[in-house]
Scaffold this active site. Structure first.
Site, PDB file in Angstrom:
ATOM      1  N   ARG A 276       7.682  20.889  21.840  1.00  0.00           N
ATOM      2  CA  ARG A 276       7.432  20.012  20.687  1.00  0.00           C
ATOM      3  C   ARG A 276       6.826  18.687  21.156  1.00  0.00           C
ATOM      4  NH1 ARG A 276      11.285  17.051  18.474  1.00  0.00           N
ATOM      5  NH2 ARG A 276      12.922  18.547  19.007  1.00  0.00           N
TER       6      ARG A 276
ATOM      7  N   TYR B 142      -9.727  16.881  -0.321  1.00  0.00           N
ATOM      8  CA  TYR B 142      -9.059  18.184  -0.217  1.00  0.00           C
ATOM      9  C   TYR B 142      -7.806  18.129  -1.097  1.00  0.00           C
ATOM     10  CZ  TYR B 142      -6.636  22.101   1.927  1.00  0.00           C
ATOM     11  OH  TYR B 142      -5.980  23.274   2.147  1.00  0.00           O
TER      12      TYR B 142
ATOM     13  N   ASP C 269     -11.439  12.463   7.584  1.00  0.00           N
ATOM     14  CA  ASP C 269     -11.279  13.919   7.635  1.00  0.00           C
ATOM     15  C   ASP C 269     -12.684  14.503   7.768  1.00  0.00           C
ATOM     16  OD1 ASP C 269     -11.017  16.636   7.156  1.00  0.00           O
ATOM     17  OD2 ASP C 269      -9.407  16.388   5.686  1.00  0.00           O
TER      18      ASP C 269
ATOM     19  N   LYS D 163     -10.425  25.703  10.350  1.00  0.00           N
ATOM     20  CA  LYS D 163     -11.739  25.989   9.771  1.00  0.00           C
ATOM     21  C   LYS D 163     -12.752  26.213  10.906  1.00  0.00           C
ATOM     22  CE  LYS D 163      -9.450  25.204   6.016  1.00  0.00           C
ATOM     23  NZ  LYS D 163      -9.395  23.884   5.407  1.00  0.00           N
TER      24      LYS D 163
END
Ligand code: PLP
Length: 397
Positions: free
Chosen positions: A61, A114, A184, A209
């Site tokens: 993590r 988005y 973004d 993407k």
């Protein structure tokens, strides 16, 4: 080396191949560290591993060598000091905002966002006392005008934006003073534009993407100055939207072919946009590479290509969209973008179904709008498919 070219920096397409190899030793392909934890050599060593910034070989993590390789590669492409990967694009967005903002703070974001980002700002952020002013990204000066000195912690821009492909002027974002500026840049990919070179603080991607590029990895990443990425990392280990090493491996593999894929996809997108432009069944074609796009000149200034998406607004509204999606054969009906398959979605009933009628109207999500993520199929096959779906065969009943 004393050759005259010793300081010549590599071009982006080469960097996509050379970057992110440090953690893999002499293995040509990235090594997959499918481990959650590392053994320590006693207390002092365990303490050293646990307490360093971006502590490595401690617990996954905190950091993982495969994920680190992916992060290094993205940082190299973005021209950034460092990067942090996340379990998804939304994992990146949520972590960055909650790392930088506290109750009472203010965000300026664009309305053309988005839908997940929009829902995050309007839902959880609002609930935690973090308020957002939404501006029209196409309006010069709109971000600057909405900044409240001392209150606005983050400016969040998305360019090109989803699904109408509006652009934000990156020089304008880079010129803002005070808040942390976050772009973004998913739809452009790190090879399509470089927000940091324009002065933005952070460049963010849904690597699900174009970067990973094969519809097989859910992944996010943010790149910027190390001071900032370290601060985000300190919060991220508590937020826990940690990238999986396997997805990071696929992200890195995708990056190796990103240049050739996006070049081909952008070329086909341009061809389709131009070929469909005057079709009588289409009210509008949105693509930054068309001279009719209101920001055509801006696209030329700040993007290496006009991108791999286009959207078309069918004159016949929702019934026409429904018929179209029933008729296509090569392209597929699915959300997501940037992969080898051409994907078409109807934002009004899928990705943007949660928007209010006002919000939908503003973002250009009309009843007939279809978003097309152009894949790697033959361009003529795709055009034939789309044209066939625009004029479906007459029913026989
Ligand atoms: C898909 C997408 C996101 C969210 O990414 P996930 O990986 O699905 O969480 C954020 N921004 C843009 C522009 C996107 O296309």
């Amino acid at each position: 080396m004393t050759s005259p070219d010793a300081n010549r920096s590599l071009r982006p397409d080469t960097v996509a191949i050379t970057a992110g190899r440090v953690a893999s030793g002499s293995s040509l392909a990235p090594a997959l560290f499918a481990t959650t934890t590392w053994e320590s050599d006693g207390l002092a060593d365990a303490n050293r591993r646990a307490t360093g910034t971006r502590a490595s070989q401690f617990y996954s993590r905190y950091a993982n060598p495969t994920v680190r390789s992916f992060e290094e590669a993205v940082a190299a492409l973005e021209g950034a000091e460092d990067a942090i990967a996340f379990a998804s694009g939304m994992g990146a967005i949520a972590t960055v905002i909650l790392a930088l903002c506290s109750s009472g703070d203010h965000i300026v974001a664009q309305k053309q966002l988005y839908a997940g980002t929009l829902a995050f700002l309007q839902g959880p952020c609002q609930r935690f006392g973090i308020t957002t002013t939404f501006v029209d990204a196409r309006e010069p000066g709109s971000f600057a005008a909405a900044i409240r000195p001392g209150k606005t912690m983050v400016v969040l821009a998305e360019t090109p934006s989803n699904p109408r492909l509006d652009l934000v002027d990156l020089d304008e974002i880079g010129g803002l003073r005070g808040p942390i500026t976050v772009v973004d840049s998913t739809l452009a990919t790190p090879l399509g534009q470089q927000p940091l070179a324009h002065g933005a603080h952070l460049s963010l991607h849904s690597a699900t993407k174009g970067i990973a590029g094969h519809n097989d990895a859910t992944l996010g990443v943010v790149a910027g100055e190390r001071e900032l990425t370290d601060a985000i990392w300190a919060y991220s280990v508590l937020h826990g939207a940690t990238a999986s090493p396997f997805d990071a491996l696929n992200g890195l593999r995708g990056m190796r072919t990103l240049a050739v894929r996006t070049r081909q996809q952008a070329e086909t997108a341009q061809f389709l946009a131009e070929s469909l432009y005057n079709h009588p069944a289409i009210a509008a074609v949105h693509h930054p590479g068309l001279p009719s796009h209101p920001q055509f000149d801006l696209a030329k200034r700040q993007m290496r290509n006009a991108g791999t998406l286009l959207s078309i607004d069918l004159a016949g509204g929702r019934p026409a969209a429904e018929r179209f999606l029933d008729a296509i054969q090569v392209a597929r009906v699915a959300t997501s973008l940037g992969g080898p398959e051409t994907l078409i979605c109807h934002p009004a009933t899928s990705t943007h179904a949660s928007l209010s009628p006002d919000e939908a109207a503003f973002a250009g999500v009309s009843a007939g709008l279809l978003r097309i993520s152009v894949g790697l199929e033959d361009a003529e096959d795709l055009l034939h498919d789309l044209l066939g779906a625009l004029t479906p065969a007459k029913s026989t009943d």
